[in-house]
Design a protein around this motif. Structure first.
Motif, PDB file in Angstrom:
ATOM      1  N   HIS A   1      -4.688  17.058  42.991  1.00 58.29           N
ATOM      2  CA  HIS A   1      -3.185  17.174  42.374  1.00 58.29           C
ATOM      3  C   HIS A   1      -3.654  18.538  41.304  1.00 58.29           C
TER       4      HIS A   1
ATOM      5  N   GLN B   1      -4.156  21.719  43.194  1.00 55.91           N
ATOM      6  CA  GLN B   1      -2.888  22.290  43.573  1.00 55.91           C
ATOM      7  C   GLN B   1      -1.594  22.739  42.521  1.00 55.91           C
ATOM      8  N   THR B   2      -1.466  21.966  41.440  1.00 59.92           N
ATOM      9  CA  THR B   2      -0.866  22.138  40.540  1.00 59.92           C
ATOM     10  C   THR B   2      -0.920  23.933  39.910  1.00 59.92           C
TER      11      THR B   2
ATOM     12  N   GLN C   1       0.088  26.422  42.240  1.00 64.07           N
ATOM     13  CA  GLN C   1       1.579  26.656  42.220  1.00 64.07           C
ATOM     14  C   GLN C   1       1.887  27.499  41.217  1.00 64.07           C
TER      15      GLN C   1
ATOM     16  N   ASP D   1       0.235  27.345  50.940  1.00 62.64           N
ATOM     17  CA  ASP D   1       1.383  26.483  50.473  1.00 62.64           C
ATOM     18  C   ASP D   1       1.944  27.145  49.079  1.00 62.64           C
ATOM     19  N   THR D   2       2.051  28.421  48.810  1.00 59.94           N
ATOM     20  CA  THR D   2       2.650  29.129  47.828  1.00 59.94           C
ATOM     21  C   THR D   2       3.991  29.768  48.113  1.00 59.94           C
TER      22      THR D   2
ATOM     23  N   GLN E   1       0.762  12.186  47.994  1.00 61.56           N
ATOM     24  CA  GLN E   1       1.448  12.910  46.664  1.00 61.56           C
ATOM     25  C   GLN E   1       2.439  12.104  45.847  1.00 61.56           C
TER      26      GLN E   1
ATOM     27  N   GLU F   1      -7.464  18.207  50.445  1.00 61.79           N
ATOM     28  CA  GLU F   1      -6.277  19.083  50.736  1.00 61.79           C
ATOM     29  C   GLU F   1      -6.216  19.391  52.008  1.00 61.79           C
TER      30      GLU F   1
END
Length: 423
Positions: free
Chosen positions: A6, A9-10, A13, A39-40, A280, A402
């Motif tokens: 997480h 991923q954060t 982003q 995934d952006t 998630q 991921e």
């Protein structure tokens, strides 16, 4: 493990958001497949919806194109067939142009009235009576697949569950030789991949060669079905229908590819996405486990949240002013479903994954209007039954890393999703 995933991923982003808001809008290319693989893409679409909802990209790997990013604007394009065409001969339904000599009609890449006649041919597959019969088969195969999964060891959910179950379903729908069913998955992937050094095929010529193998294999099956009485499989339905029995070879392969990709990619990637979404949002996973009846609203919510096909494309048949922008005849217009499904003017709290959402079917994942996915009820049924069986079989499934995502701005999917089932 979940916390580490997480945090990474954060950070990704946040970096993407910074880039998206510092780049001039004139330089935006939201169709860049790398944005989807990483995934952006999200902040680029957020900014477009707010600042330039009908956006022109003057140059990209796919040439120039318009992006339509708001829910209501996408609906308007979807329903205006007089101006915005799906026709294969103009380039078809994806951002990637197909060379004129390789363009193949399918009923999704046709305009009225021809579209309706071919689409109706396969509609009997998705009647309530037939779906009831398929449900028995889906439940049996789902239980068998889940029974064979390893406990207390990491495995790939995409390969062992998502691909396996959707490939089996496709084989049933086509009454396809069971021992060769993996060919269907391969052809589906080949049809949508971008050729290149990292792709499934290096060149367009290689792709076409594999698709011709698909056409030849199905031609043999077609000749068997046309000489047999009508049966309840997709191939037999087309072979015995006036609208499709005399299709030319390009139309034949076009419809085959449509049905293979439609029956494979969308359900497969939503099945992977459903587990990823719950990982998630562990509070929602607990809610689902405590109340399995919520599967009925969880399924359409995950279809919205995943959006297994990121876009559909149209071609302008005439000059038109749309939302203050001058779209010219022949321009490519891309409807970004992935953006419309995060539009807070149409969907409340769109970035939240809420399995008991009041109106979960308010989404664009299956399109809208005459081109709305013909197999929508079957896709929902598959996901519903598979999740009923998952909840019966397992207490907890942990996503341990991921996912690896597909390099595509059309298919929004997963190559791998490493998971572990606790014993």
């Amino acid at each position: 493990m979940h916390g580490t995933i997480h945090l990474a991923q954060t950070a990704a982003q946040e970096a993407a958001r910074e880039r998206a808001y510092s780049l001039p809008l004139a330089d935006f290319d939201p169709g860049d497949p790398e944005l989807f693989r990483s995934d952006t893409h999200w902040p680029y679409f957020d900014r477009l919806r707010r600042e330039d909802p009908v956006h022109y990209c003057k140059d990209s790997m796919f040439g120039p194109y318009w992006s339509v990013t708001r829910y209501s604007d996408i609906m308007d394009i979807e329903t205006n067939h007089a101006t915005f065409s799906s026709a294969a001969w103009l380039g078809g339904i994806t951002i990637r142009d197909v060379a004129p000599d390789l363009r193949r009609e399918s009923f999704i890449a046709m305009d009225p009235p021809r579209h309706s006649a071919q689409r109706k041919t396969v509609a009997p597959m998705f009647t309530p009576t037939h779906l009831d019969q398929l449900a028995i088969n889906i439940r049996k195969r789902s239980a068998e697949c889940l029974d064979n999964l390893p406990i207390n060891e990491t495995f790939d959910w995409v390969d062992r569950v998502s691909v396996e179950l959707t490939t089996q379903m496709l084989a049933v729908l086509f009454d396809f030789p069971w021992e060769d069913r993996s060919k269907l998955t391969r052809w589906s992937d080949i049809a949508t991949t971008l050729p290149g050094p990292d792709g499934l095929v290096a060149t367009e010529a290689e792709r076409q060669a594999e698709l011709m193998e698909c056409a030849q294999y199905f031609a043999k099956l077609w000749n068997e079905r046309i000489n047999q009485p009508l049966k309840s499989d997709l191939l037999s339905m087309m072979a015995h229908s006036e609208a499709t029995r005399d299709m030319d070879p390009k139309n034949f392969l076009g419809n085959l590819v449509l049905l293979i990709v439609g029956g494979n990619d969308t359900t497969r990637n939503t099945l992977s996405g459903s587990l990823y979404a719950l990982s998630q949002h562990p509070d929602q996973f607990e809610k689902l486990k405590n109340n399995p009846a919520l599967i009925d609203s969880f399924v359409p919510e995950v279809i919205r949240w995943q959006t297994p096909l990121a876009h559909m494309r149209r071609t302008a048949l005439a000059d038109i002013e749309f939302r203050g922008k001058q779209i010219r005849k022949g321009d490519k217009v891309v409807m970004w479903y992935v953006s419309g499904n995060r539009d807070d003017e149409a969907i409340e709290r769109p970035y939240e994954f809420i399995i008991d959402r009041a109106r979960p079917r308010t989404h664009l994942s299956f399109g809208f209007g005459i081109h709305r996915c013909v197999g929508i009820r079957l896709a929902e049924l598959q996901l519903k039954i598979i999740w009923e069986e998952i909840l019966k079989h397992f207490g907890n499934i942990e996503v341990v890393a991921e996912p690896k995502r597909v390099y595509s701005s059309f298919v929004k999917g997963y190559e791998t999703l490493p998971v572990r089932i606790a014993g």
